[in-house]
Design a protein around this motif. Structure first.
Motif, PDB file in Angstrom:
ATOM      1  N   LEU A  97      -8.680 -20.106  80.973  1.00  0.00           N
ATOM      2  CA  LEU A  97     -10.076 -20.235  81.384  1.00  0.00           C
ATOM      3  C   LEU A  97     -10.384 -19.638  82.749  1.00  0.00           C
ATOM      4  O   LEU A  97     -11.521 -19.275  83.025  1.00  0.00           O
ATOM      5  CB  LEU A  97     -10.491 -21.704  81.354  1.00  0.00           C
ATOM      6  CG  LEU A  97     -10.501 -22.305  79.956  1.00  0.00           C
ATOM      7  CD1 LEU A  97     -10.710 -23.804  80.019  1.00  0.00           C
ATOM      8  CD2 LEU A  97     -11.560 -21.650  79.099  1.00  0.00           C
ATOM      9  N   LEU A  98      -9.377 -19.537  83.606  1.00  0.00           N
ATOM     10  CA  LEU A  98      -9.626 -18.939  84.912  1.00  0.00           C
ATOM     11  C   LEU A  98      -9.537 -17.422  84.855  1.00  0.00           C
ATOM     12  O   LEU A  98      -9.880 -16.748  85.807  1.00  0.00           O
ATOM     13  CB  LEU A  98      -8.652 -19.477  85.961  1.00  0.00           C
ATOM     14  CG  LEU A  98      -8.776 -20.952  86.286  1.00  0.00           C
ATOM     15  CD1 LEU A  98      -7.851 -21.314  87.434  1.00  0.00           C
ATOM     16  CD2 LEU A  98     -10.195 -21.336  86.612  1.00  0.00           C
ATOM     17  N   GLY A  99      -9.079 -16.904  83.726  1.00  0.00           N
ATOM     18  CA  GLY A  99      -9.038 -15.461  83.568  1.00  0.00           C
ATOM     19  C   GLY A  99      -7.852 -14.813  84.236  1.00  0.00           C
ATOM     20  O   GLY A  99      -7.744 -13.602  84.264  1.00  0.00           O
ATOM     21  N   ASP A 100      -6.941 -15.609  84.785  1.00  0.00           N
ATOM     22  CA  ASP A 100      -5.734 -14.984  85.306  1.00  0.00           C
ATOM     23  C   ASP A 100      -4.615 -15.316  84.336  1.00  0.00           C
ATOM     24  O   ASP A 100      -4.496 -16.406  83.838  1.00  0.00           O
ATOM     25  CB  ASP A 100      -5.474 -15.366  86.762  1.00  0.00           C
ATOM     26  CG  ASP A 100      -4.735 -16.665  86.978  1.00  0.00           C
ATOM     27  OD1 ASP A 100      -3.976 -17.072  86.097  1.00  0.00           O
ATOM     28  OD2 ASP A 100      -4.909 -17.254  88.049  1.00  0.00           O
ATOM     29  N   ASP A 101      -3.842 -14.340  84.013  1.00  0.00           N
ATOM     30  CA  ASP A 101      -2.891 -14.498  82.915  1.00  0.00           C
ATOM     31  C   ASP A 101      -1.575 -15.153  83.309  1.00  0.00           C
ATOM     32  O   ASP A 101      -0.681 -15.274  82.499  1.00  0.00           O
ATOM     33  CB  ASP A 101      -2.628 -13.158  82.245  1.00  0.00           C
ATOM     34  CG  ASP A 101      -1.945 -12.166  83.172  1.00  0.00           C
ATOM     35  OD1 ASP A 101      -1.662 -12.524  84.331  1.00  0.00           O
ATOM     36  OD2 ASP A 101      -1.689 -11.037  82.737  1.00  0.00           O
ATOM     37  N   GLY A 102      -1.425 -15.569  84.545  1.00  0.00           N
ATOM     38  CA  GLY A 102      -0.202 -16.244  84.953  1.00  0.00           C
ATOM     39  C   GLY A 102       0.925 -15.299  85.314  1.00  0.00           C
ATOM     40  O   GLY A 102       2.005 -15.738  85.680  1.00  0.00           O
ATOM     41  N   GLY A 103       0.678 -14.006  85.201  1.00  0.00           N
ATOM     42  CA  GLY A 103       1.682 -13.034  85.606  1.00  0.00           C
ATOM     43  C   GLY A 103       2.958 -13.134  84.804  1.00  0.00           C
ATOM     44  O   GLY A 103       3.008 -13.719  83.723  1.00  0.00           O
TER      45      GLY A 103
END
Length: 163
Positions: A97-103
């Protein structure tokens, strides 16, 4: 199959599709306006606190939070030292939901989720029901933590299909 049965099945499918469209729209709305970031950074909040932090009307905040709860995206938690309930953005939904893929830290988990996506519903059905920890008649909950983690993974997989 009769024409009536087909009509009922189609009406049910249409209702589900409409609900999914509303959920997608509500998620997109929240992502675009940064509401999930607010929830992530604030931790558990009530509607009034969310409204103030997000800079929106409290009535609107309550309505949007209720939509998210109904869709299973947020969780309701008890506020310590209060009778008021608060909402929480579960950790398993944060990266989606935050749009960051977690790397790269989540790359292995993503591959495993994709590989085993079809198996997840059957695995969850085979898990024992959760017993309240410390209940007098049954004792501590066996596998309670593991069951919750598996259900959280299923929630995340469902959310990925919606988003």
């Amino acid at each position: 199959m009769s024409i009536i049965t087909i009509g009922i099945d189609r009406a049910g499918s249409d209702a589900i599709a409409a609900r999914d469209r509303r959920t997608r729209a509500s998620i997109a709305f929240g992502r675009k306006r940064g509401y999930y970031r607010v929830l992530f950074e604030s931790g558990p909040v009530d509607a009034a606190t969310f409204a103030t932090t997000a800079g929106v009307d409290e009535r609107f905040a309550r309505s949007w939070l209720d939509e998210q709860l109904a869709a299973g995206i947020l969780r309701q938690v008890d506020a310590p030292g209060s009778d008021d309930a608060q909402v929480l953005l579960p950790g398993e939904h944060v990266t989606i939901l935050l749009g960051d893929d977690g790397g790269p830290a989540l790359a292995g988990a993503r591959r495993m989720r994709i590989e085993h996506r079809a198996e997840l519903p059957a695995v969850l059905d085979d898990l024992p029901p959760i017993v309240a920890a410390g209940s007098a008649d049954r004792g501590p909950a066996p596998l309670g933590h593991e069951v919750e983690r598996a259900r959280a993974a299923a929630d995340a997989a469902r959310l990925l299909r919606i988003v």
